[in-house]
Structures are given as C-alpha cells and as structure tokens.
Design a protein around this motif. Structure first.
Motif, PDB file in Angstrom:
ATOM      1  N   TRP A  70       1.527   6.884  -6.636  1.00 52.43           N
ATOM      2  CA  TRP A  70       0.523   7.921  -6.904  1.00 52.43           C
ATOM      3  C   TRP A  70       1.124   9.314  -6.753  1.00 52.43           C
ATOM      4  CZ3 TRP A  70      -3.350  10.053  -9.025  1.00 52.43           C
ATOM      5  CH2 TRP A  70      -3.959  11.172  -8.473  1.00 52.43           C
ATOM      6  N   ASN A  71       1.938   9.507  -5.713  1.00 54.69           N
ATOM      7  CA  ASN A  71       2.561  10.815  -5.517  1.00 54.69           C
ATOM      8  C   ASN A  71       3.475  11.182  -6.681  1.00 54.69           C
ATOM      9  OD1 ASN A  71       1.348  11.501  -3.117  1.00 54.69           O
ATOM     10  ND2 ASN A  71       2.993  10.705  -1.830  1.00 54.69           N
ATOM     11  N   LYS A 131       8.885   5.343   4.938  1.00 58.77           N
ATOM     12  CA  LYS A 131       9.351   4.588   3.772  1.00 58.77           C
ATOM     13  C   LYS A 131      10.438   3.596   4.168  1.00 58.77           C
ATOM     14  CE  LYS A 131      11.706   6.806   0.573  1.00 58.77           C
ATOM     15  NZ  LYS A 131      12.004   7.660  -0.598  1.00 58.77           N
ATOM     16  N   ALA A 160       0.824  -1.203   0.000  1.00 51.70           N
ATOM     17  CA  ALA A 160       0.000   0.000   0.000  1.00 51.70           C
ATOM     18  C   ALA A 160       0.863   1.260   0.000  1.00 51.70           C
ATOM     19  CB  ALA A 160      -0.924  -0.003   1.216  1.00 51.70           C
ATOM     20  N   TYR A 161       1.961   1.218   0.755  1.00 51.44           N
ATOM     21  CA  TYR A 161       2.821   2.395   0.797  1.00 51.44           C
ATOM     22  C   TYR A 161       3.534   2.608  -0.531  1.00 51.44           C
ATOM     23  CZ  TYR A 161       5.944   5.968   2.545  1.00 51.44           C
ATOM     24  OH  TYR A 161       6.611   7.152   2.726  1.00 51.44           O
ATOM     25  N   TYR A 169       1.129   4.209  -2.725  1.00 49.30           N
ATOM     26  CA  TYR A 169       1.014   5.624  -2.349  1.00 49.30           C
ATOM     27  C   TYR A 169       2.155   6.448  -2.955  1.00 49.30           C
ATOM     28  CZ  TYR A 169       1.447   9.739   0.688  1.00 49.30           C
ATOM     29  OH  TYR A 169       1.591  11.007   1.168  1.00 49.30           O
TER      30      TYR A 169
END
Length: 214
Positions: free
Chosen positions: A89-90, A126, A82-83, A86
């Motif tokens: 997406w960023n 992260k 999931a990270y 993320y």
C-alpha cells in the motif's frame, strides 16, 4: 540438502523486501548522499551485523516455539502477510516521496555510523517479520536438518540484501539525480514493486504449510 525452490523463494522475498523503501534504505541513502560512499559502506557494516543477530536468534529457538504453539506460527505468518500488504500500500498510494530525496544529516564518526546502522536494522520491523514468518516457510521437512536449512536460507537473504544495498550505497548520488529528472520512472518502479509485494502478501496469507520440525 536445501531444495532449490526454497533458495529461490527466499532470494525473491529478500529482493522484494530490500528494494522496498524502509528504514535501512533511507538511512543508507541519506548517509551516502550527505557524507559520502565510505560513510554508507560503514553504515552497511552495522546493518550486516544486525542481519546476523536476527539469523542466530531465529534459527536457535523459533522452530521449537512454533512446534509447541502452532497457533503462534499462524499468527506470525498472518502478521508477515499483513506487513507485506502494508508495504504494498505504501508503494502504491498516491503522494509517496522518493527515498532518494533524503533530508540533510550531520556528519558522524565511523563508530557512530556503524552503531546507527546496526540499531536501524535491529529495530526495523520489516527485517523482524522476514526472519520470524517469511523465511521459515521455505524450510522443507523432507530435506532434513532444519537448523542447517535455516542458516543457509538466512545466508541467502543476507547475501541478496547486502549486495543490493551496497549497489545502492555506491550509486545513491547518481540515482537521486536521475530520478529527480525522471519522476515517471519513479512512479513505474513504485507500482511494479507494490504489485509484487501485494501478490506475495496473498501467497503468504493463503499458504497452509505447517512449521518445520527441528
């Protein structure tokens, strides 16, 4: 013996993560541009110690916990995926700002630079995700000596991260000026990195391997 595929896998993950703008990169670039290369190198020393702390904590306890509670292993793995999604997406979303255009920062002592580099890394989600859920997946049960594998693979990650970050510190000013004149290059880099991270997130989420045994 650590499998070559595991070493290469960790190296690729580490490279993808370190090239993705995050707290470490933003802090190191900001210090290097505003206070000089020496400040960036001192700050990187703190970041390196933060990596070692995570390496020790991960390898001295997580294997036992994951074997005792396999559901936790699955949960952490999905959190890692999931990270990564993320971060993808960023990188891909419109309106992103270049990490090489940081705000002006006040000058600090070497001790404070080192400490802030350390704390920036220790508080970086992260890095926590990488050590808790990504690197352990490249450990092979058949290769034996899980503890040794964990330290070696973690060392590969540290070597990749420090090498790339040192290059960024030394070239921060030049890179900032280059990208300021070529915004298209920045968009291409973001799209390529975002796509790579997205594919990696899918790979991690769909992996069905079990946690390694000590």
């Amino acid at each position: 013996m650590v499998e070559l595929s595991g070493v290469l896998g960790v190296a690729m993950v580490a490279l993808g993560m370190v090239l993705t703008p995050g707290p470490n990169m933003i802090y190191l670039v900001s210090r290097s541009i505003t206070q000089g290369r020496r400040a960036g190198v001192v700050s990187l020393g703190g970041v390196a110690v933060g990596f070692l702390v995570y390496l020790l904590a991960t390898n001295l306890g997580l294997s036992v916990v994951f074997l005792a509670v396999p559901e936790l292993y699955v949960a952490v793995k999905l959190a890692g995926a999931a990270y990564l999604a993320y971060l993808a997406w960023n990188a891909l979303r419109p309106g992103g700002v270049s990490v090489f255009a940081p705000e002006e920062l006040p000058h600090d002592s070497s001790r404070r630079l080192f400490t802030m580099g350390l704390m920036t890394n220790l508080l970086n989600p992260k890095i926590a995700i990488m050590y808790l859920s990504l690197i352990p997946q490249f450990i092979s049960l058949e290769a034996g000596n899980v503890l040794f594998q964990g330290f070696l693979l973690g060392s590969v990650q540290i070597a990749v991260a420090l090498t790339v970050n040192l290059g960024i510190v030394l070239a921060a000013g030049t890179i900032a000026a280059f990208l300021a004149r070529r915004p298209t290059w920045l968009r291409v880099q973001r799209y390529l990195m975002g796509t790579a991270l997205g594919l990696l997130a899918v790979s991690v989420a769909t992996d069905t391997s079990a946690p390694a045994r000590a």
